[in-house]
Design an enzyme around this catalytic site. Sequence first.
Site, PDB file in Angstrom:
ATOM      1  CG  ASP A  20      -1.859  -1.226   1.144  1.00  0.00           C
ATOM      2  OD1 ASP A  20      -2.074  -1.678   0.193  1.00  0.00           O
ATOM      3  OD2 ASP A  20      -2.616  -1.214   2.376  1.00  0.00           O
TER       4      ASP A  20
ATOM      5  CG  ASP B 243     -12.381  -1.780  -0.690  1.00  0.00           C
ATOM      6  OD1 ASP B 243     -11.989  -2.729  -0.871  1.00  0.00           O
ATOM      7  OD2 ASP B 243     -12.207  -0.878  -1.039  1.00  0.00           O
TER       8      ASP B 243
END
Length: 439
Positions: free
Chosen positions: A7, A116
């Site tokens: 990330d 998500d």
Amino acid sequence: MIIPSIDLMGGQTVQLIGGKQHALDAGDPRPIARRFSLAGEIAVVDLDAAMGTGTHADLIRDLLPLAPCRVGGGIRDVRAAIDWLDAGAAKVVLGTAARPDVLRELPPARVIAALDAIDGQVVVEGWKTATGESILDRMARLQGLVGGFLITFVEREGRLGGTNLDVVPALVEAAAPARVTIAGGVTTPRDIAALDAMGADAQVGMALYTGRLDLGDAIAAPLNSDRPDALWPTVVVDELGVALGLCYSSAQSLRQAVRTQRGTYHSRSRGLWIKGETSGHTQELLRVDLDCDRDTLRFTVRQSGGDPSGAFCHTGTRTCWGHATGLPALASRIRAAADAPADGAPPNSYTRRLVNDPALLRAKLVEEANELADAATPAEAAHEAADALFFTLVALARAGARLEDAAAILDRRALRLTRRPGHAKPVAPSPAPPNLAGG
């Protein structure tokens, strides 16, 4: 299977808790990508792009040659997705843009829809906006348009508390034939093994960065063995996929192989065995793959050391089935001749003559390419192609490049969706010959 995650935020590798709290910085993602590439595909998520605060496009382009990357974060239209696929991304991961009108313009096999979710409800725009739609409802709407679904349990993300295994079977069933990847809370080899048994992959970040999960153990998690000694047969191949031999691995040897990135195995007579410690024929471990039955490994290695052929077998041959053949063998012989010192080169070495005379090499490349272009029969084409390939390999060796490097470029080009026209370049006129007559 494990999908290690990188990330990106503010130019660094980071990990967030619950998508909000900044938990740790892991630094430059490049060495991390090289290490994670041992496991195969990795996930690269541009958090700044996802949140609309910046972009890491240039940095991600640096990562693409280092590992097969699933690129996500801030990809919101067809053009952006195609640009990443053209750049060499193995797959693109779309969140907000995972809509039927966008997905119909993309190859499903190379697209993952990121769903998500917080408490089962899909959220978008960097986990900031609730959609009011459940995961199963969103999957049903996108069925047949993607090759995979990335399900992130945001409330578990970065918390190292385990993932929600109870809901996975229903998600896998709803997604079929698309593959499901689960993220959020995956912490132990047991989590990865359980997900794999259900038909899902595990995307892991925090557990790897904190050391709670060893990468070697994560790779090994889905493996099983029906052998009394619990070893895993390990097929060893070079960068071109040529089989060098058969070894065996244990949990200990695999863990050490991944940690040191060296060819390390379990010898049935000597125990832990690091290839090349005595012979000098060392191996750099590039990738570990599991077979479909999860009972056999494949190590892709860069074989080096010892004689120029890079012998793998204790008998001194390149493979345990004898000497290498074909283009890999020819490339090896040419490299050996090109690298040999002048006083050690074979007498009258044509390869060394070509290496030392770039004008001659260029002329031969042009000559053989023309003859190949004019070949009219299968036999003629094969003969002229052999000549052209020989001089091509000499040109590679002279420049310090390898056949494996060219093959890797071709593999990356095969990922492009946008094709160039391929027109011939204009040929510059040959310079006029000098006037030797005088006066």
